[in-house]
Design a protein around this motif. Structure first.
Motif, PDB file in Angstrom:
ATOM      1  N   ARG A 185       0.826  -1.205   0.000  1.00 32.63           N
ATOM      2  CA  ARG A 185       0.000   0.000   0.000  1.00 32.63           C
ATOM      3  C   ARG A 185       0.863   1.258   0.000  1.00 32.63           C
ATOM      4  N   VAL A 186       1.969   1.215   0.726  1.00 25.95           N
ATOM      5  CA  VAL A 186       2.893   2.358   0.744  1.00 25.95           C
ATOM      6  C   VAL A 186       3.439   2.602  -0.657  1.00 25.95           C
ATOM      7  N   LEU A 187       3.851   1.538  -1.356  1.00 22.96           N
ATOM      8  CA  LEU A 187       4.387   1.686  -2.704  1.00 22.96           C
ATOM      9  C   LEU A 187       3.330   2.249  -3.647  1.00 22.96           C
ATOM     10  N   ALA A 188       2.097   1.744  -3.550  1.00 25.01           N
ATOM     11  CA  ALA A 188       1.026   2.259  -4.399  1.00 25.01           C
ATOM     12  C   ALA A 188       0.781   3.743  -4.137  1.00 25.01           C
ATOM     13  N   ALA A 189       0.817   4.126  -2.858  1.00 24.54           N
ATOM     14  CA  ALA A 189       0.600   5.537  -2.510  1.00 24.54           C
ATOM     15  C   ALA A 189       1.703   6.407  -3.086  1.00 24.54           C
ATOM     16  N   LEU A 190       2.950   5.963  -2.961  1.00 25.54           N
ATOM     17  CA  LEU A 190       4.071   6.750  -3.492  1.00 25.54           C
ATOM     18  C   LEU A 190       4.002   6.849  -5.010  1.00 25.54           C
ATOM     19  N   CYS A 191       3.545   5.792  -5.669  1.00 19.87           N
ATOM     20  CA  CYS A 191       3.390   5.851  -7.126  1.00 19.87           C
ATOM     21  C   CYS A 191       2.406   6.962  -7.515  1.00 19.87           C
ATOM     22  N   VAL A 192       1.298   7.048  -6.787  1.00 21.49           N
ATOM     23  CA  VAL A 192       0.303   8.087  -7.077  1.00 21.49           C
ATOM     24  C   VAL A 192       0.865   9.471  -6.806  1.00 21.49           C
ATOM     25  N   THR A 193       1.464   9.649  -5.628  1.00 18.99           N
ATOM     26  CA  THR A 193       1.926  10.991  -5.268  1.00 18.99           C
ATOM     27  C   THR A 193       3.119  11.435  -6.103  1.00 18.99           C
ATOM     28  N   GLU A 194       3.968  10.491  -6.528  1.00 24.39           N
ATOM     29  CA  GLU A 194       5.125  10.882  -7.343  1.00 24.39           C
ATOM     30  C   GLU A 194       4.702  11.307  -8.748  1.00 24.39           C
ATOM     31  N   ILE A 195       3.800  10.560  -9.374  1.00 27.23           N
ATOM     32  CA  ILE A 195       3.396  10.941 -10.730  1.00 27.23           C
ATOM     33  C   ILE A 195       2.670  12.285 -10.716  1.00 27.23           C
ATOM     34  N   VAL A 196       1.857  12.529  -9.670  1.00 29.43           N
ATOM     35  CA  VAL A 196       1.147  13.804  -9.566  1.00 29.43           C
ATOM     36  C   VAL A 196       2.122  14.939  -9.254  1.00 29.43           C
ATOM     37  N   SER A 197       3.035  14.708  -8.323  1.00 30.77           N
ATOM     38  CA  SER A 197       3.985  15.755  -7.938  1.00 30.77           C
ATOM     39  C   SER A 197       4.919  16.118  -9.078  1.00 30.77           C
ATOM     40  N   TRP A 198       5.468  15.114  -9.747  1.00 30.10           N
ATOM     41  CA  TRP A 198       6.328  15.388 -10.905  1.00 30.10           C
ATOM     42  C   TRP A 198       5.537  16.084 -12.005  1.00 30.10           C
ATOM     43  N   GLY A 199       4.323  15.628 -12.245  1.00 36.13           N
ATOM     44  CA  GLY A 199       3.531  16.195 -13.331  1.00 36.13           C
ATOM     45  C   GLY A 199       3.183  17.653 -13.111  1.00 36.13           C
ATOM     46  N   LEU A 200       2.840  18.035 -11.861  1.00 32.67           N
ATOM     47  CA  LEU A 200       2.357  19.393 -11.598  1.00 32.67           C
ATOM     48  C   LEU A 200       3.461  20.357 -11.182  1.00 32.67           C
ATOM     49  N   LEU A 201       4.458  19.867 -10.436  1.00 32.55           N
ATOM     50  CA  LEU A 201       5.527  20.753  -9.990  1.00 32.55           C
ATOM     51  C   LEU A 201       6.658  20.861 -11.007  1.00 32.55           C
ATOM     52  N   TYR A 202       6.767  19.898 -11.919  1.00 32.19           N
ATOM     53  CA  TYR A 202       7.908  19.879 -12.835  1.00 32.19           C
ATOM     54  C   TYR A 202       7.469  19.950 -14.299  1.00 32.19           C
ATOM     55  N   TYR A 203       6.724  18.955 -14.768  1.00 26.01           N
ATOM     56  CA  TYR A 203       6.487  18.844 -16.204  1.00 26.01           C
ATOM     57  C   TYR A 203       5.439  19.815 -16.742  1.00 26.01           C
ATOM     58  N   ALA A 204       4.606  20.375 -15.884  1.00 24.04           N
ATOM     59  CA  ALA A 204       3.679  21.398 -16.370  1.00 24.04           C
ATOM     60  C   ALA A 204       4.420  22.646 -16.811  1.00 24.04           C
ATOM     61  N   PHE A 205       5.564  22.914 -16.192  1.00 25.99           N
ATOM     62  CA  PHE A 205       6.274  24.167 -16.455  1.00 25.99           C
ATOM     63  C   PHE A 205       6.749  24.321 -17.901  1.00 25.99           C
TER      64      PHE A 205
END
Length: 419
Positions: free
Chosen positions: A12-32
């Motif tokens: 469950r921890v790994l699944a949670a990190l997968c969700v938060t990492e793709i969202v965090s990278w997508g919005l804080l980094y790749y949107a720019f």
């Protein structure tokens, strides 16, 4: 006892990190990068100034990574990643509402602190602390999912801009980040954190001394220098790839395809790395991965076409980039074990992330100084080659007493005793 019943399992921890990492990278980094030209045209700020604000964020992230790693070593990732995602929400609102360039830059500087708390380094530290025998598989899964961040969020960002403008897009990004990362980090990252190996929880000075001993190890310095040079060459080449393709005579659409297909190579590289790690030594893995980066950059420097060959070179470079992320994530444990991972990975990541922060302008500067992007790529290939040699050198020789490697089975036993 009730708390122990509801502690999330590692899956469950790994699944949670997968969700938060793709969202965090997508919005804080790749949107720019999608929004840069829109921000510049809407505000009148130069694209150099807008891009420099993002470089400030990356530099701040590098500097903040060291204390973040120390905190995680002592207390685990839950507080850091929850606070980081919360700060990320605030910074996106500040960026969206920026009335002038100064506030915009300050917003991105704060975003750099948020990045240090939510992107790969703290997530890698979480996996290193909670996973033992399955650590490489967990890291691979995490980077595979997060590697799709640009594929998912770049088109979503472009579509959001068409409807909302860049400010509205960042406001909605803040909402999504708040909903999908803050509660997940707080509620799921609740497993007990392993106590520092060999050291009582009341003896932080011993951990500092241990980490200082590893940092003084010549292999650590070779590793840091090598990874920094490879990162500079790798990401400068990535960001200068489209201008190089235009210089080669490709249309903007074809140049974009060359860049995009390189991303598929990145995902493919991560898929095969687990098998490579099982059957190849650390030295062979290092030569293979960074050799791909060097060779592909050289090919792009000297081969004018056809398009299919340029796509192949771009995908090869992507394979190297994809595996390089995993190779860096396991660099400390491969040489010195899991002890002090957060602190040591923070120190190791500092020059690497600073080089990544310089990369956006490095390709353009080299092209201007040497007269062409092709010549600039030749210089970058030479830089990657030197970095490869230094990194390979770090896999040989003896560690210091503080940094002596411990067999994996010993590490497994220690973690089991701590659980």
């Amino acid at each position: 006892m009730a708390e122990a019943v509801v502690r999330p399992g590692r899956g469950r921890v790994l699944a949670a990190l997968c969700v938060t990492e793709i969202v965090s990278w997508g919005l804080l980094y790749y949107a720019f990068p999608v929004l840069v030209p829109r921000i510049s045209s809407d505000t009148g700020w130069s694209s150099v100034a807008v891009t420099s604000a993002f470089s400030v964020a990356l530099a701040v992230s590098a500097l903040a990574g060291v204390p973040v790693g120390r905190f995680i070593d002592r207390h685990g990732p839950r507080l850091v990643m929850t606070a980081g995602s919360g700060l990320g929400v605030v910074t996106l609102v500040v960026i969206a509402a920026s009335p002038n360039l100064l506030v915009f830059v300050v917003g991105w500087a704060l975003a750099g602190v948020a990045m240090a708390g939510v992107l790969y380094p703290p997530a890698f530290a979480a996996i290193t602390g909670w996973f033992v025998a399955g650590r490489l598989g967990a890291l691979t899964t995490l980077t595979l999912v997060a590697g799709l961040a640009s594929t998912v969020f770049a088109p979503l960002t472009a579509a959001a801009y068409d409807q909302l403008g860049w400010r509205g897009t960042y406001f909605w990004a803040a909402v999504v980040l708040a909903v999908l990362t803050v509660p997940v980090h707080w509620l799921v990252l609740r497993r007990p954190w392993p106590r520092p190996v060999h050291v009582d929880a009341e003896e932080p000075e011993a951990e500092k001394a241990y980490a200082a001993g590893v940092v003084r190890d010549s292999r650590f310095r070779l590793l840091a220098a090598g990874l920094t040079l490879v990162a500079l060459a790798m990401y400068a080449a990535l960001l200068a790839l489209v201008p190089l393709m235009l210089e080669r005579g490709l249309s903007p659409q074809a140049a974009a395809w060359v860049l995009g297909l390189g991303g598929l190579g990145q995902v493919a590289g991560r898929l095969v790395y687990t098998a490579l790690a099982r059957h190849a030594s650390l030295t062979v893995r290092t030569v293979t991965v960074f050799g791909l980066v060097t060779v592909s950059t050289s090919v792009l420097a000297v081969v004018p076409g056809p398009v299919g060959l340029l796509v192949a070179a771009s995908m090869t470079a992507g394979v190297g980039r994809g595996i390089a992320t995993l190779l860096q994530a396991t660099a400390v444990t491969d040489r010195w074990g899991a002890r002090g991972y957060g602190r040591l990975s923070g120190v190791l990541g500092l020059p690497v992330l600073l080089a990544t922060a310089l990369a956006p302008g490095a390709g353009a500067v080299l092209a201007e100084v040497t007269g062409s992007y092709a010549t600039g790529f030749a210089v970058l290939a030479a830089v990657a080659a030197v970095g490869t040699v230094l990194t390979v050198a770090s896999t040989h020789g003896r560690a210091t007493t503080a940094g002596r490697m411990r067999p994996l089975d010993m590490q497994v036993g220690e973690f089991r005793r701590q659980s």
